[in-house]
Design an enzyme around this catalytic site. Structure first.
Site, PDB file in Angstrom:
ATOM      1  CD  GLU A   1      45.992  36.919  36.274  1.00 45.95           C
ATOM      2  OE1 GLU A   1      45.984  37.812  37.071  1.00 45.95           O
ATOM      3  OE2 GLU A   1      46.112  36.885  35.384  1.00 45.95           O
TER       4      GLU A   1
ATOM      5  CG  LEU B   1      43.121  41.982  36.395  1.00 47.28           C
ATOM      6  CD1 LEU B   1      42.425  42.528  35.248  1.00 47.28           C
ATOM      7  CD2 LEU B   1      41.887  41.648  36.920  1.00 47.28           C
TER       8      LEU B   1
ATOM      9  CE1 TYR C   1      36.091  39.594  34.018  1.00 46.86           C
ATOM     10  CE2 TYR C   1      35.204  39.700  36.408  1.00 46.86           C
ATOM     11  CZ  TYR C   1      36.101  38.940  35.397  1.00 46.86           C
ATOM     12  OH  TYR C   1      36.655  38.729  36.121  1.00 46.86           O
TER      13      TYR C   1
ATOM     14  CE  LYS D   1      37.590  42.211  37.260  1.00 48.41           C
ATOM     15  NZ  LYS D   1      37.885  41.024  38.005  1.00 48.41           N
TER      16      LYS D   1
HETATM   17  N1  PDD Z   1      38.648  38.546  39.511  1.00 52.24           N
HETATM   18  N2  PDD Z   1      43.504  38.159  38.762  1.00 52.24           N
HETATM   19  C1  PDD Z   1      42.453  37.619  38.184  1.00 52.24           C
HETATM   20  C2  PDD Z   1      42.204  36.357  36.264  1.00 52.24           C
HETATM   21  C3  PDD Z   1      40.735  37.966  38.167  1.00 52.24           C
HETATM   22  O1  PDD Z   1      39.816  37.310  37.406  1.00 52.24           O
HETATM   23  C4  PDD Z   1      40.857  38.691  39.293  1.00 52.24           C
HETATM   24  C5  PDD Z   1      39.587  39.385  40.172  1.00 52.24           C
HETATM   25  C6  PDD Z   1      42.183  39.210  40.134  1.00 52.24           C
HETATM   26  C7  PDD Z   1      42.068  40.011  41.231  1.00 52.24           C
HETATM   27  O2  PDD Z   1      41.468  41.279  41.063  1.00 52.24           O
HETATM   28  P1  PDD Z   1      41.122  41.570  42.267  1.00 52.24           P
HETATM   29  O3  PDD Z   1      41.855  42.259  42.660  1.00 52.24           O
HETATM   30  O4  PDD Z   1      40.753  43.326  41.758  1.00 52.24           O
HETATM   31  O5  PDD Z   1      40.117  41.255  42.345  1.00 52.24           O
HETATM   32  C8  PDD Z   1      43.665  38.598  39.364  1.00 52.24           C
HETATM   33  C9  PDD Z   1      37.509  38.562  40.458  1.00 52.24           C
HETATM   34  C10 PDD Z   1      36.903  38.852  41.717  1.00 52.24           C
HETATM   35  C11 PDD Z   1      36.101  38.107  39.073  1.00 52.24           C
HETATM   36  O6  PDD Z   1      36.177  37.578  38.513  1.00 52.24           O
HETATM   37  O7  PDD Z   1      35.083  37.565  40.108  1.00 52.24           O
END
Ligand code: PDD
Length: 281
Positions: free
Chosen positions: A179, A204, A33, A146
């Site tokens: 994270e 991620l 996703y 992801k």
């Molecule tokens: N989550 N780390 C994890 C485990 C995440 O699920 C996310 C993002 C990030 C940050 O990635 P980005 O900057 O590309 O949003 C880091 C999204 C927002 C979610 O699961 O809703």
């Protein structure tokens, strides 16, 4: 106004959108996703999100369900149909429908769902510092992909919610912070260095993380990519989170103990403002 979702070729009212119970995403979490931030009706970092989507798909031997250009048109249309000005686009691609069996014996038709939602009239330029807790990182080793398989992340976030915290930071076997359950984690040391983990298989590689790193560089701040421990976080002069949905969010306390004075720090405030300015241009 009813929300509209895109599901496998059709635009349908959100509440009528449906996927087969034999979809491997439902059965096995076999899919990937992306979540894209929309500001002033514009998609933020669309190209890097699509690059990451293609990479996640390829790591799972999943094909793109259509050309990138076609996918972009669907994303734009879903944003328009849902009248989203400040919000998020969600897209999910699963391997498709097959009789339940761990292996797949032939290529399937991937299932694609795209939705969008408004998150507020404006994006707040300043936010209060949030509390976080820590939990053990119990995820698989390929956190760089992801995937929709988010059970450890959900359990971590639920623990945070029950503790009255905003986010759970996950701690690896070696004692370093990987994270947040849905965000990347950063500290600012007493020496003024901004520290975040390098983008390895352990985390991620957040798109917001990359843009915020570029913003820090533009502001000529000192950025170091290395793992950091819970002790370093507790002794930091600031800490913050980044993600598509939280942008840059300062951390005020961890496991009930204040970070510095417990308020949003100057670096996090500055990065949030500069990030919002950059992506709204
Ligand atoms: N989550 N780390 C994890 C485990 C995440 O699920 C996310 C993002 C990030 C940050 O990635 P980005 O900057 O590309 O949003 C880091 C999204 C927002 C979610 O699961 O809703």
């Amino acid at each position: 106004m009813s929300r509209i979702a895109y599901v496998n070729g059709s635009y349908v009212p959100h509440r009528d959108a449906a996927i087969s119970i034999d979809d491997r995403g439902y059965q096995f979490g076999d899919g990937v996703y992306e979540v894209v931030f929309i500001i002033n009706g514009k998609m933020v970092d669309e190209a890097p999100h699509l690059d990451r989507l293609e990479r996640s798909l390829s790591e799972l031997s999943l094909p793109m369900p259509m050309s990138r250009a076609a996918l972009r048109l669907i994303m734009a249309r879903i944003v328009r149909l849902n009248h989203v000005t400040n919000g998020l686009v969600y897209m999910q691609i699963t391997r498709g429908v097959a009789k339940r069996d761990h292996k797949w014996t032939q290529p399937l038709k991937p299932a694609l769902v795209v939705t969008a939602k408004q998150i507020g009239k404006d994006v707040a330029r300043e936010v209060a510092a949030v509390p976080v807790i820590t939990v053990a990182d119990e995820r698989w080793v390929r956190r760089d992909i992801k995937t929709i398989q988010l059970l450890p992340n959900c359990l971590a976030k639920q623990q945070a919610y029950q503790a009255g915290a905003y986010e759970a930071l996950m701690i690896d076997d070696d004692g370093s912070i990987t994270e947040g359950s849905s965000s990347n984690a950063w500290i600012v040391t007493k020496k003024g260095e901004i520290v975040t983990r390098p983008a390895t298989h352990k985390i991620l590689n957040g798109i917001t993380r990359r843009t915020v790193a570029a913003v820090a560089e533009e502001l000529q701040l000192k950025l170091v990519e290395r793992p950091f421990t819970l002790k370093e976080l507790s002794e930091a002069s600031e800490a913050f989170l980044t993600s598509a949905s939280s942008h840059v969010t300062p951390i005020g306390s961890c496991d009930g103990t204040k970070i510095a004075d417990g308020q949003a720090g100057p670096v996090a405030k500055r990065l949030r403002l500069a990030y919002i300015d950059k992506v709204s241009r």
